[in-house]
Design a protein around this motif. Structure first.
Motif, PDB file in Angstrom:
ATOM      1  N   TYR A  80      19.963  -2.411  23.896  1.00  0.00           N
ATOM      2  CA  TYR A  80      19.698  -2.100  22.497  1.00  0.00           C
ATOM      3  C   TYR A  80      19.633  -3.389  21.681  1.00  0.00           C
ATOM      4  N   GLN A  81      18.883  -3.316  20.587  1.00  0.00           N
ATOM      5  CA  GLN A  81      18.820  -4.407  19.627  1.00  0.00           C
ATOM      6  C   GLN A  81      18.433  -3.837  18.261  1.00  0.00           C
ATOM      7  N   PHE A  82      18.694  -4.612  17.222  1.00  0.00           N
ATOM      8  CA  PHE A  82      18.320  -4.200  15.868  1.00  0.00           C
ATOM      9  C   PHE A  82      16.801  -4.098  15.743  1.00  0.00           C
ATOM     10  N   THR A  83      16.322  -3.055  15.063  1.00  0.00           N
ATOM     11  CA  THR A  83      14.948  -3.082  14.577  1.00  0.00           C
ATOM     12  C   THR A  83      14.918  -3.867  13.261  1.00  0.00           C
ATOM     13  N   GLN A  84      13.737  -4.311  12.889  1.00  0.00           N
ATOM     14  CA  GLN A  84      13.649  -5.073  11.641  1.00  0.00           C
ATOM     15  C   GLN A  84      14.104  -4.239  10.446  1.00  0.00           C
ATOM     16  N   ALA A  85      13.596  -3.014  10.359  1.00  0.00           N
ATOM     17  CA  ALA A  85      13.994  -2.147   9.246  1.00  0.00           C
ATOM     18  C   ALA A  85      15.453  -1.736   9.374  1.00  0.00           C
ATOM     19  N   GLY A  86      15.936  -1.535  10.601  1.00  0.00           N
ATOM     20  CA  GLY A  86      17.330  -1.170  10.783  1.00  0.00           C
ATOM     21  C   GLY A  86      18.278  -2.254  10.331  1.00  0.00           C
TER      22      GLY A  86
ATOM     23  N   GLY B 217       0.791  -1.211   0.000  1.00  0.00           N
ATOM     24  CA  GLY B 217       0.000   0.000   0.000  1.00  0.00           C
ATOM     25  C   GLY B 217       0.823   1.259   0.000  1.00  0.00           C
ATOM     26  N   GLY B 218       2.137   1.188  -0.092  1.00  0.00           N
ATOM     27  CA  GLY B 218       2.978   2.380  -0.139  1.00  0.00           C
ATOM     28  C   GLY B 218       3.789   2.533   1.120  1.00  0.00           C
ATOM     29  N   PRO B 219       4.843   3.358   1.061  1.00  0.00           N
ATOM     30  CA  PRO B 219       5.715   3.514   2.203  1.00  0.00           C
ATOM     31  C   PRO B 219       5.057   4.146   3.398  1.00  0.00           C
ATOM     32  N   ASP B 220       3.965   4.885   3.202  1.00  0.00           N
ATOM     33  CA  ASP B 220       3.313   5.541   4.326  1.00  0.00           C
ATOM     34  C   ASP B 220       2.123   4.761   4.853  1.00  0.00           C
ATOM     35  N   SER B 221       1.957   3.525   4.377  1.00  0.00           N
ATOM     36  CA  SER B 221       0.797   2.766   4.823  1.00  0.00           C
ATOM     37  C   SER B 221       0.945   2.287   6.244  1.00  0.00           C
ATOM     38  N   GLY B 222       2.157   2.328   6.805  1.00  0.00           N
ATOM     39  CA  GLY B 222       2.353   1.852   8.159  1.00  0.00           C
ATOM     40  C   GLY B 222       1.923   2.827   9.219  1.00  0.00           C
ATOM     41  N   SER B 223       1.333   3.956   8.832  1.00  0.00           N
ATOM     42  CA  SER B 223       0.925   4.947   9.808  1.00  0.00           C
ATOM     43  C   SER B 223      -0.411   4.618  10.453  1.00  0.00           C
ATOM     44  N   GLY B 224      -1.040   3.518  10.079  1.00  0.00           N
ATOM     45  CA  GLY B 224      -2.315   3.157  10.678  1.00  0.00           C
ATOM     46  C   GLY B 224      -2.145   2.689  12.102  1.00  0.00           C
ATOM     47  N   ASN B 225      -3.275   2.651  12.827  1.00  0.00           N
ATOM     48  CA  ASN B 225      -3.225   2.265  14.233  1.00  0.00           C
ATOM     49  C   ASN B 225      -2.971   0.781  14.413  1.00  0.00           C
ATOM     50  N   ASP B 226      -3.255  -0.045  13.389  1.00  0.00           N
ATOM     51  CA  ASP B 226      -3.081  -1.476  13.531  1.00  0.00           C
ATOM     52  C   ASP B 226      -1.712  -1.944  13.044  1.00  0.00           C
TER      53      ASP B 226
ATOM     54  N   LEU C 299       7.646   6.557   5.445  1.00  0.00           N
ATOM     55  CA  LEU C 299       8.672   6.835   4.437  1.00  0.00           C
ATOM     56  C   LEU C 299       9.829   7.616   5.030  1.00  0.00           C
ATOM     57  N   ASP C 300       9.533   8.608   5.874  1.00  0.00           N
ATOM     58  CA  ASP C 300      10.601   9.393   6.484  1.00  0.00           C
ATOM     59  C   ASP C 300      11.456   8.521   7.403  1.00  0.00           C
ATOM     60  N   ASP C 301      10.816   7.624   8.156  1.00  0.00           N
ATOM     61  CA  ASP C 301      11.579   6.728   9.031  1.00  0.00           C
ATOM     62  C   ASP C 301      12.501   5.824   8.228  1.00  0.00           C
ATOM     63  N   ARG C 302      12.038   5.337   7.100  1.00  0.00           N
ATOM     64  CA  ARG C 302      12.857   4.417   6.292  1.00  0.00           C
ATOM     65  C   ARG C 302      14.042   5.143   5.667  1.00  0.00           C
ATOM     66  N   LEU C 303      13.849   6.392   5.275  1.00  0.00           N
ATOM     67  CA  LEU C 303      14.966   7.143   4.714  1.00  0.00           C
ATOM     68  C   LEU C 303      15.987   7.510   5.781  1.00  0.00           C
ATOM     69  N   ARG C 304      15.530   7.770   6.989  1.00  0.00           N
ATOM     70  CA  ARG C 304      16.454   8.121   8.070  1.00  0.00           C
ATOM     71  C   ARG C 304      17.299   6.939   8.504  1.00  0.00           C
ATOM     72  N   LEU C 305      16.907   5.727   8.147  1.00  0.00           N
ATOM     73  CA  LEU C 305      17.692   4.558   8.529  1.00  0.00           C
ATOM     74  C   LEU C 305      19.110   4.603   7.949  1.00  0.00           C
ATOM     75  N   PHE C 306      19.281   5.303   6.830  1.00  0.00           N
ATOM     76  CA  PHE C 306      20.579   5.324   6.164  1.00  0.00           C
ATOM     77  C   PHE C 306      21.417   6.538   6.557  1.00  0.00           C
ATOM     78  N   HIS C 307      21.009   7.269   7.598  1.00  0.00           N
ATOM     79  CA  HIS C 307      21.791   8.420   8.030  1.00  0.00           C
ATOM     80  C   HIS C 307      23.179   8.001   8.502  1.00  0.00           C
ATOM     81  N   PHE C 308      23.276   6.816   9.099  1.00  0.00           N
ATOM     82  CA  PHE C 308      24.567   6.409   9.653  1.00  0.00           C
ATOM     83  C   PHE C 308      25.597   6.223   8.546  1.00  0.00           C
ATOM     84  N   ALA C 309      25.160   5.920   7.314  1.00  0.00           N
ATOM     85  CA  ALA C 309      26.107   5.699   6.219  1.00  0.00           C
ATOM     86  C   ALA C 309      26.671   7.002   5.672  1.00  0.00           C
ATOM     87  N   ALA C 310      26.044   8.135   5.982  1.00  0.00           N
ATOM     88  CA  ALA C 310      26.531   9.430   5.498  1.00  0.00           C
ATOM     89  C   ALA C 310      26.961  10.349   6.626  1.00  0.00           C
ATOM     90  N   ALA C 311      26.930   9.871   7.882  1.00  0.00           N
ATOM     91  CA  ALA C 311      27.308  10.705   9.016  1.00  0.00           C
ATOM     92  C   ALA C 311      28.817  10.900   9.054  1.00  0.00           C
TER      93      ALA C 311
END
Length: 545
Positions: free
Chosen positions: A145-151, A31-40, A49-61
């Motif tokens: 700490y532990q890995f998130t699935q997307a992380g 349903g798209g990158p922003d479909s995960g914003s639902g309550n369920d 989508l913003d969360d998924r893009l921020r996952l790669f910040h560590f590669a450019a820090a």
């Protein structure tokens, strides 16, 4: 030398441009990158989508090397079933990693790195009260700490890029016998009603075709890189040309031999009932968070992708006789073979003299070194490069019409030449822009005029909305405001119903609306202005604040 290879052909995309994809891209929520914003949503589906893009910040820090070694330490702990890590545990894994890889020893304090990774949602941070030895420590609540699935997926994507080699760019020739065997086994399992075997074989076929498409895409991108490298280092191309041509010819031969067999095997599977096979695969599917209807549609799309690869009739529609992905891949490979041969021919023609450009320059450098005197070296330089020849320039007159064409050069006035043109052969550079004279008084006058005009237009628009446009004669300011609003409204005309078009425009806080007339006696409306009467055929004009 250079050669142009086309971008990866459509055949290398999973499912093709005209057929359904074999499977959804990894990590893309339904349903798209922003479909995960639902309550369920939870887990990886909760990442927007913003969360998924921020996952790669560590590669450019700035400390991307430290972040990478820390995540590698977490990956090693994860492989040893050590999922939750305290800061001290992560530091210990880094020290153990530094024994094998000295680069890990350069990582400093890990706590700020852990906090940043948790902020980017690469790591999940939680509390651990079991480590507290007293009440104060319990209130402080140590973090683990532990890995998130997307992380973890983002980390693996970075590692895949860092570990990519040329060996990954190759066409999978040996996969065709496996595909044929799996299709045969799928037909037997479908006929026997073995749902689990149908699920395994259909999933295996889907993954194999995806891998073959990705390998083909990487292979054609590698050919493009090799063609660009040939411009500077032709020896790299010459060293790999035989292996490339042999690899592509063998792949083309195997694909041409197995393509009809695979198409026939697909038809045999379809004889057993496509709907039955899809229902069996969806029944054996163990994905918890997919509804039965979603699983059924997913397996139906996978089968359509397999059919599209090898030709035939897709489930649910007849595509006619289009080119299958296998045929398009074979055509692209044949085209690549021709391109490589053309590039080889150009390289060979460039070296037909038996001496390469590099060898010529080496011999010339040796001649310069062996020159007996500076005069001999200068003479050699003049003979080779010829840079001391007379310099010819051509400069026209500023006004060619002043000098008749019949006038001899001896009699015509000389042309003025710039000193830089005579000495170096370059035209004189343009000077910088002249000084801009600022007239503050004129700017203030123009600004005041602009503000006054805006105020008049705004006042006219307000008067037009208050008194209306009918039953009176509009003055010059009101007429200008009405015409500007009409221009905006007519430019935005949109159809409302069949054959009916409405228009609306707004400016200066006033909205003008053109509504089609519905009354038989009201064929047009008239607005009286100082410039004349304005007739609107089939439209009614309404002005409101």
């Amino acid at each position: 030398m250079s050669a142009s290879f086309e971008s990866p052909p459509p055949a290398v995309a999973a499912g093709g441009s005209n057929g359904p994809p074999l499977s959804s891209p990894a990590g893309t929520p339904k349903g798209g990158p922003d479909s995960g914003s639902g309550n369920d949503a939870f887990g990886i589906d909760a990442f927007t989508l913003d969360d998924r893009l921020r996952l790669f910040h560590f590669a450019a820090a700035e400390k991307r090397g430290d972040y990478l070694w820390l995540l590698r330490a977490f990956d090693r702990g994860r492989a040893n079933y050590q999922v939750l890590l305290h800061a001290s545990d992560a530091a210990g894994l880094l020290r153990a990693l530094a024994d094998e890889h000295p680069g890990a020893a350069a990582v400093g304090e890990v706590q700020p790195l852990l906090d940043a990774l948790a902020e980017w949602k690469v790591l999940d941070r939680s509390y651990d009260g079991t480590r507290a030895a007293n009440l104060t420590e319990y209130r402080n609540r140590h973090y683990v700490y532990q890995f998130t699935q997307a992380g973890y997926r983002a980390y693996r994507a970075v590692e895949d890029v860092l570990g990519a080699t040329l060996e990954d760019a190759q066409l999978s020739r040996l996969v065709f016998p496996d595909l044929l065997a799996d299709l045969t086994a799928l037909a037997e399992a479908n006929a026997a009603g073995d749902a689990e075997e149908v699920y395994r074989k259909l999933g295996r076929l889907d993954s194999q075709l995806n891998e073959m498409a990705q390998r083909a895409a990487r292979f054609y991108l590698m050919l493009g890189d090799l063609a660009r490298t040939n411009d500077t280092r032709p020896e790299v191309f010459l060293a790999h040309k035989d292996a490339l041509l042999s690899h592509m010819r063998e792949f083309t031969a195997e694909l041409g031999r197995y393509a009809p067999l695979l198409a026939e095997a697909v038809e045999k599977v379809a004889v057993g009932g496509v709907e039955r096979m899809v229902e069996q695969a969806a029944e054996a599917d163990e994905r918890l968070f997919r509804s039965p209807a979603a699983r059924l549609e997913d397996w139906r799309q996978r089968w359509n992708g397999i059919v599209h690869w090898f030709g035939g009739r897709e489930y649910g529609r007849d595509t006619g006789r289009e080119h299958s992905e296998a045929e398009r891949l074979q055509d692209a490979t044949v085209t690549a073979i021709r391109s490589v041969l053309a590039l080889l021919r150009r390289v060979t023609e460039a070296r037909r003299g038996g001496v390469s450009r590099e060898s010529e320059l080496r011999h010339l450098a040796q001649w310069f070194t062996s020159a007996a005197s500076d005069d001999d070296a200068h003479a050699l330089f003049q003979a080779v490069f010829g840079l001391g020849a007379p310099r010819h320039v051509a400069v026209p007159y500023s006004d060619p019409e002043l000098i008749p064409g019949r006038t001899s050069w001896w009699e015509a006035e000389p042309v003025e030449l710039a000193r830089t043109l005579v000495q170096s052969g370059r035209t004189p550079a343009l000077r910088g822009p002249g000084r801009v004279e600022r007239n503050d008084a004129e700017r203030a006058r123009l600004r005041a005029t602009q503000l006054r005009d805006q105020a008049e237009r705004r006042g006219a628009a307000v008067s037009l909305a208050r008194d209306g446009a009918h039953g009176r004669v509009l003055d010059e300011a009101e007429t200008s405001a009405l015409l500007s609003l009409l221009d905006v409204a007519l430019a935005a005309r949109v159809p409302v119903t069949r054959g009916v078009t409405a228009a609306s425009g707004a400016a200066h806080g006033v909205r003008l609306t053109l509504v089609p007339t519905t009354s038989p006696g009201e064929s047009f409306t008239t607005v009286r202005t100082v410039r004349g009467d304005l007739h609107l055929d089939g439209l009614r004009l309404e002005v409101a604040g």
